[in-house]
Design an enzyme around this catalytic site. Structure first.
Site, mmCIF file in Angstrom:
data_model
loop_
_atom_site.group_PDB
_atom_site.id
_atom_site.type_symbol
_atom_site.label_atom_id
_atom_site.label_comp_id
_atom_site.label_asym_id
_atom_site.label_seq_id
_atom_site.Cartn_x
_atom_site.Cartn_y
_atom_site.Cartn_z
ATOM 1 N N CYS A 2 0.856 -1.185 0.000
ATOM 2 C CA CYS A 2 0.000 0.000 0.000
ATOM 3 C C CYS A 2 0.901 1.246 0.000
ATOM 4 O O CYS A 2 1.922 1.284 0.670
ATOM 5 C CB CYS A 2 -0.948 0.128 1.174
ATOM 6 N N ARG A 27 3.871 -0.148 -4.877
ATOM 7 C CA ARG A 27 3.616 -0.717 -3.547
ATOM 8 C C ARG A 27 2.269 -1.429 -3.452
ATOM 9 O O ARG A 27 1.998 -2.136 -2.480
ATOM 10 C CB ARG A 27 3.652 0.389 -2.496
ATOM 11 N N TRP A 76 -2.915 -2.480 -1.738
ATOM 12 C CA TRP A 76 -2.633 -3.900 -1.952
ATOM 13 C C TRP A 76 -3.511 -4.616 -0.937
ATOM 14 O O TRP A 76 -3.288 -4.528 0.270
ATOM 15 C CB TRP A 76 -1.154 -4.193 -1.718
ATOM 16 N N ASN A 102 -1.757 1.724 5.891
ATOM 17 C CA ASN A 102 -0.959 0.628 5.358
ATOM 18 C C ASN A 102 -0.597 -0.266 6.531
ATOM 19 O O ASN A 102 -0.064 0.215 7.526
ATOM 20 C CB ASN A 102 0.311 1.197 4.698
ATOM 21 N N GLY A 103 -0.916 -1.556 6.432
ATOM 22 C CA GLY A 103 -0.624 -2.464 7.532
ATOM 23 C C GLY A 103 -1.834 -3.337 7.806
ATOM 24 O O GLY A 103 -2.732 -3.436 6.965
ATOM 25 N N GLU A 487 16.499 -18.272 -8.403
ATOM 26 C CA GLU A 487 16.167 -16.879 -8.713
ATOM 27 C C GLU A 487 15.571 -16.761 -10.121
ATOM 28 O O GLU A 487 14.608 -16.021 -10.338
ATOM 29 C CB GLU A 487 17.433 -16.012 -8.561
ATOM 30 N N LYS A 491 11.899 -15.283 -10.895
ATOM 31 C CA LYS A 491 11.661 -14.163 -11.813
ATOM 32 C C LYS A 491 10.572 -14.521 -12.809
ATOM 33 O O LYS A 491 9.663 -13.743 -13.070
ATOM 34 C CB LYS A 491 12.934 -13.786 -12.598
ATOM 35 N N GLU A 494 6.971 -14.908 -11.114
ATOM 36 C CA GLU A 494 6.303 -13.715 -10.582
ATOM 37 C C GLU A 494 5.848 -12.748 -11.660
ATOM 38 O O GLU A 494 4.856 -12.051 -11.468
ATOM 39 C CB GLU A 494 7.137 -13.013 -9.506
ATOM 40 N N HIS A 510 15.892 -37.118 -8.298
ATOM 41 C CA HIS A 510 15.187 -37.526 -7.079
ATOM 42 C C HIS A 510 13.717 -37.111 -7.108
ATOM 43 O O HIS A 510 13.076 -37.032 -6.074
ATOM 44 C CB HIS A 510 15.887 -36.948 -5.845
ATOM 45 N N LYS A 609 5.831 -4.329 -4.181
ATOM 46 C CA LYS A 609 7.284 -4.235 -4.065
ATOM 47 C C LYS A 609 7.773 -4.438 -2.629
ATOM 48 O O LYS A 609 8.778 -5.089 -2.400
ATOM 49 C CB LYS A 609 7.712 -2.850 -4.569
HETATM 50 O O1 M6R Z 1 12.733 -5.786 0.042
HETATM 51 P P1 M6R Z 1 13.164 -7.193 0.287
HETATM 52 O O2 M6R Z 1 14.444 -7.526 -0.375
HETATM 53 O O3 M6R Z 1 13.184 -7.539 1.738
HETATM 54 O O4 M6R Z 1 12.037 -8.067 -0.378
HETATM 55 C C1 M6R Z 1 12.038 -9.459 -0.277
HETATM 56 C C2 M6R Z 1 11.094 -10.082 -1.257
HETATM 57 O O5 M6R Z 1 9.784 -9.652 -1.005
HETATM 58 C C3 M6R Z 1 11.457 -9.740 -2.688
HETATM 59 O O6 M6R Z 1 12.753 -10.137 -2.999
HETATM 60 C C4 M6R Z 1 10.481 -10.426 -3.671
HETATM 61 O O7 M6R Z 1 10.670 -11.805 -3.622
HETATM 62 C C5 M6R Z 1 10.674 -9.878 -5.078
HETATM 63 N N1 M6R Z 1 9.412 -9.666 -5.703
HETATM 64 C C6 M6R Z 1 11.468 -10.766 -5.942
HETATM 65 O O8 M6R Z 1 11.596 -10.303 -7.230
#
Ligand code: M6R
Length: 614
Positions: A2, A27, A76, A102-103, A487, A491, A494, A510, A609
């Protein structure tokens, strides 16, 4: 998650607030709303993006013009679906108090019941709405209170996390903000003030900011501001100068922030090392941890806590620190660490890694580790973020603002920081001066190699086009490239919504091997290191089951071209350096697949984010 923005001053509030929302949209982006105060409160809010809100405002623009105080929110969803009625701001029943939040208000159900029994009616399914009614109730119970007092009193009844901003037509020249868990920044302009979840909407107006601490409240008028704790105790606040430029949070000619940020990596890599890598002296100088280096070297064990991409960087950190500094390292999901009563003591070091510096689970892990007496060090990108402020020592990644929800440049910056840390921890203990110097030379060559990989963008784009309709992807790597496989898969899933799994290549047989058929693209990170021949065998295993192999390999590797359907050739480097290079084609591949599928790569569905809720 948010985005919150507030304004009070001499200028027209609505356009400033909308512009602020645009900067915060990463956000949260399922609904947005704005409230301004011009005698009475005017509210426009609805499901959809900030762009949709702007269209709605064109119809009701007249109502908002002339106001010089207002609040706005991009959401959000946590409680209640994304909809017009659940969008913020929320109003009390009399329509004279407006609030954005926010929260999560954890005791919202109990509060809702109680407020309902006092005649309050609810117009949304959110946890937030209880807050605005609670403030109203406190004010009614004690009419001599001002807005600040009513908010303060209401917050005593609240459990959970909040960053909130309130205005009221009963006290038109005041904006009240409060923070517990969710970040808030005050921007100090000339006769005007801004409030926001982070500095992005503020930097174009002023560079002077005050970060609110947990449990603090600010009362802001056009003439000034005061900061006290929620318990009404005065607090001294430092004014901080923002250290980034507006251009850094704009797209700069790229179609998406994510692409811009991928392409920024060579420069970011330079920035991370600037002033820290002393090639001539063959050492690293890490200002933020210098005073604690001896204690860090003596650690019985290092525990790295993080989430998502930062957790993947942490895994690479484990390999680097164990290889060079020979200190045992454990990598934990912050969300698991915080709840599992971990065995951590005063001779342990806990490193928390976070791009945003605001991730709720990582912050909670940090606090848990501190409570147990561990030395807590941070690796953060956002300067002045909560995690950066609460850790005893740490290092910034200097990657600049990362706006795309999918983390890219922050990851490579984190890995470089961890690399430098591993070398600093090794100095005088485990590896020779010459070995450190050799590693540093290798590190300084990375930006140029990364730039060469970025030149492969069109080749990677054509591979993306071939595989854009795949339903699943498997990513395999060994050693340093195993976290890169994780990773790469993250990517892809997401931003393209394709199911993808990352595995250590040897684990394939396995279980995951059962998935392989002619419809399964398998990405092998097959660079020439100590496990190269093993990974060739893994490729053969996939081929013999008709899997479609895409390989990331080193320049000049002819052997692999006969095994893989597509090969992306990247420059040669040592094993520990490799993740910094192998991840780049995977970022580009995910990006192009997602854009071919018409996905919103900068704002993928259901994500935000900065994950400031559990
Ligand atoms: O701000 P942070 O690095 O603590 O965030 C951690 C994760 O939320 C963040 O890396 C998330 O997995 C991303 N969307 C990955 O691309």
């Amino acid at each position: 998650m948010c985005g919150i923005v507030g304004y009070i001053g001499k200028r027209e509030a609505a356009p400033l607030l909308l512009n602020g929302l645009r900067r915060l949209e990463y956000r949260g982006y399922d609904s947005a709303g704005i409230a301004v105060l011009n005698g009475a409160l005017s509210v426009v809010k609805q499901k959809g993006s900030v762009g949709d809100l702007e269209n709605a405002l064109q119809e009701s623009g007249e109502r908002l013009s002339g106001a010089t105080i207002g609040i706005a929110h991009t959401r959000w969803a946590t409680h209640g679906d994304p909809s017009d009625r659940n969008a913020h701001p929320h109003l009390n029943n009399a329509g004279d108090i407006a609030l954005i939040h926010n929260g999560i208000i954890e005791n919202h159900a109990a509060l809702r019941l109680e407020l309902s029994s006092h005649g309050y009616t609810f117009n949304s399914a959110t946890d937030t709405e209880v807050l605005v009614h609670l403030i109203d109730r406190m004010w009614k119970d004690e009419p001599s209170l001002n807005l600040e007092g009513a908010v303060r009193r209401a917050l005593r009844h609240v459990e959970g996390a909040y960053g909130l901003c309130v205005i009221s037509s009963r006290e038109p020249g005041t904006l009240v903000v409060a923070r517990k868990g969710s970040p808030l920044v005050l921007g100090l302009g000339d006769g005007e003030y801004f409030v926001a979840s982070d500095a992005a909407p503020i930097v174009e107006h002023t560079r002077k900011v005050v970060y609110l601490g947990d449990g603090e409240m600010a009362v802001v008028t056009a003439e000034g501001y005061t900061v006290k704790t929620v318990e009404n105790i005065e607090t001294e606040k430092l004014i901080t100068e923002l250290d980034f430029e507006l251009g850094e949070i704009e797209k700069g000619g790229f179609e998406h922030f994510m692409l811009k940020e991928i392409f920024e990596q060579p420069d970011v890599m330079h920035d991370v090392m600037r002033g820290r890598v002393r090639l001539e002296e063959g050492r690293v100088r890490l200002g933020g941890i210098e005073d604690y280096l001896d204690r860090l070297k003596q650690a019985r064990r290092i525990v790295i806590c993080a989430c998502g991409t930062s957790w993947h960087a942490g895994l690479i950190g484990e390999y680097l620190i164990e290889e060079f500094a020979r200190i045992p390292v454990e990598v934990d999901y912050a969300s698991e660490f915080r709840y599992r009563n971990p065995i951590v003591g005063t001779d342990d070091v806990v490193i928390v890694i976070s791009q945003s510096g605001e991730t709720a689970d990582t912050l909670a892990a940090l606090r848990a580790a501190k409570e147990k007496g561990a030395l807590v060090m941070g690796i953060c990108n956002v300067v002045g973020s909560t995690i950066a402020r609460e850790t005893l020592c740490g290092m910034y990644t200097h990657a600049g603002p990362e706006v795309g929800v999918a983390s890219t440049k922050a990851f490579t910056a984190q890995v470089i920081v961890l690399y430098m840390l591993a070398l600093a921890l090794s100095k005088g203990r485990t590896i020779s001066h010459d070995e450190i110097a050799l590693n540093l030379r290798e590190l300084t060559r990375v930006p140029e190699k990364a730039a060469r990989i970025l030149e492969l963008d069109s080749q990677i784009k054509s591979i993306a086009e071939i595989f854009k309709d795949a339903k699943n992807f498997l990513y395999l790597g060994r050693g340093y490239n195993f976290p890169v496989a994780l990773e790469g898969a993250l990517k892809l899933k997401e931003i393209s919504y394709i199911h993808a799994e990352g595995y250590p290549a040897a684990e394939m047989k396995h279980g995951p091997i059962a998935l392989i058929d002619e419809d399964m693209p398998v990405i092998f990170i097959a660079t020439r290191d100590s496990t190269y021949t093993k990974i060739l065998s893994n490729i053969e295993e996939v081929r013999s089951r008709k899997g479609r192999v895409i390989a990331i390999a080193n320049d000049g590797d002819q052997e692999i071209s006969s095994l893989a359907e597509h090969v992306i050739y990247i420059p040669q480097a040592t094993g520990p350096i490799m993740p910094l290079l192998t991840v780049i084609p995977l970022q580009l591949l995910a990006y192009h697949i997602a854009t071919f599928r018409g996905c919103n790569v900068d704002r993928p569905r259901n994500l935000a984010k900065s994950v400031t809720v559990e």
